[in-house]
Design a protein around this motif. Sequence first.
Motif, PDB file in Angstrom:
ATOM      1  N   TYR A 120     -17.386  31.852  -8.692  1.00 55.58           N
ATOM      2  CA  TYR A 120     -16.445  32.447  -8.115  1.00 55.58           C
ATOM      3  C   TYR A 120     -16.393  34.158  -7.958  1.00 55.58           C
ATOM      4  CZ  TYR A 120     -14.169  27.790  -7.797  1.00 55.58           C
ATOM      5  OH  TYR A 120     -14.056  26.519  -7.522  1.00 55.58           O
ATOM      6  N   ALA A 125     -12.745  35.658  -1.400  1.00 54.84           N
ATOM      7  CA  ALA A 125     -11.342  35.304  -1.973  1.00 54.84           C
ATOM      8  C   ALA A 125     -10.583  34.267  -1.244  1.00 54.84           C
ATOM      9  CB  ALA A 125     -10.465  36.749  -1.807  1.00 54.84           C
ATOM     10  N   ALA A 128     -12.068  30.988  -2.125  1.00 59.87           N
ATOM     11  CA  ALA A 128     -11.863  30.732  -3.587  1.00 59.87           C
ATOM     12  C   ALA A 128     -10.367  30.180  -3.664  1.00 59.87           C
ATOM     13  CB  ALA A 128     -12.164  31.813  -4.456  1.00 59.87           C
ATOM     14  N   ALA A 129      -9.817  30.936  -2.986  1.00 50.77           N
ATOM     15  CA  ALA A 129      -8.143  30.513  -2.968  1.00 50.77           C
ATOM     16  C   ALA A 129      -8.011  29.120  -2.361  1.00 50.77           C
ATOM     17  CB  ALA A 129      -7.306  31.457  -2.042  1.00 50.77           C
ATOM     18  N   GLN A 151     -10.813  40.994  -8.002  1.00 51.69           N
ATOM     19  CA  GLN A 151     -11.167  39.759  -7.315  1.00 51.69           C
ATOM     20  C   GLN A 151     -10.128  38.759  -7.542  1.00 51.69           C
ATOM     21  OE1 GLN A 151     -14.945  38.017  -8.092  1.00 51.69           O
ATOM     22  NE2 GLN A 151     -14.657  36.952  -6.309  1.00 51.69           N
ATOM     23  N   ILE A 155      -7.766  36.634  -4.809  1.00 54.86           N
ATOM     24  CA  ILE A 155      -7.542  35.364  -4.794  1.00 54.86           C
ATOM     25  C   ILE A 155      -6.231  35.023  -4.895  1.00 54.86           C
ATOM     26  CG2 ILE A 155      -8.188  33.160  -5.902  1.00 54.86           C
ATOM     27  CD1 ILE A 155     -11.165  34.421  -6.751  1.00 54.86           C
TER      28      ILE A 155
END
Length: 184
Positions: A120, A125, A128-129, A151, A155
């Motif tokens: 991750y 971002a 990953a979100a 980071q 996210i």
Amino acid sequence: MIKDKALVSSLFGRGSLLAAAACLSLAVLPGAHAQQQQAPLLGASQEGNPQQEIQQYCGSIVDPARDQRYLLQKQELDKLQADVNERINTLEARKAEYEDWLKRRNAFLQKAKAGLVDIYKTSKADEAAQQFDEMDINIAAAIIMQLPARQSGLILSEMDAKKAAMVAAIMSSAVDPTTSRDPS
């Protein structure tokens, strides 16, 4: 009969002649001996008190009976102690196996966690979100807490607002020193 007396006299000597004659008469007349034996026994029990004789008998065997009972109890206790010791050894072996398994599991989880956090760290971002939105909230919070602050902020800003607020609440309660470690 005189030959028998001479034989007995030569075997037992003159003093034992009377004893040999008694033995010979007992061998010849077994019924007479049985009657003679019964008479003294009956006479002895009729002379004394039967209750007293019973008490004397019981009194004479009480100590050996108690000793035997204690011996049996000690043997039973020794057997039970051996069983307990065997069970303790079994439990200690199982505990050692469990501790070894737990140690290997925790090492694996640490490696997996580190690898997951590294994954991750390198992801974008917004991507990953989306994954954190679908993930269990506690797992998402644990991973996001280990990412660099910059980071993590990116996210959380890309995540669903309600889910991001829950993740932030979990993260803040995790670092709050007044929060109990025991959830119950």
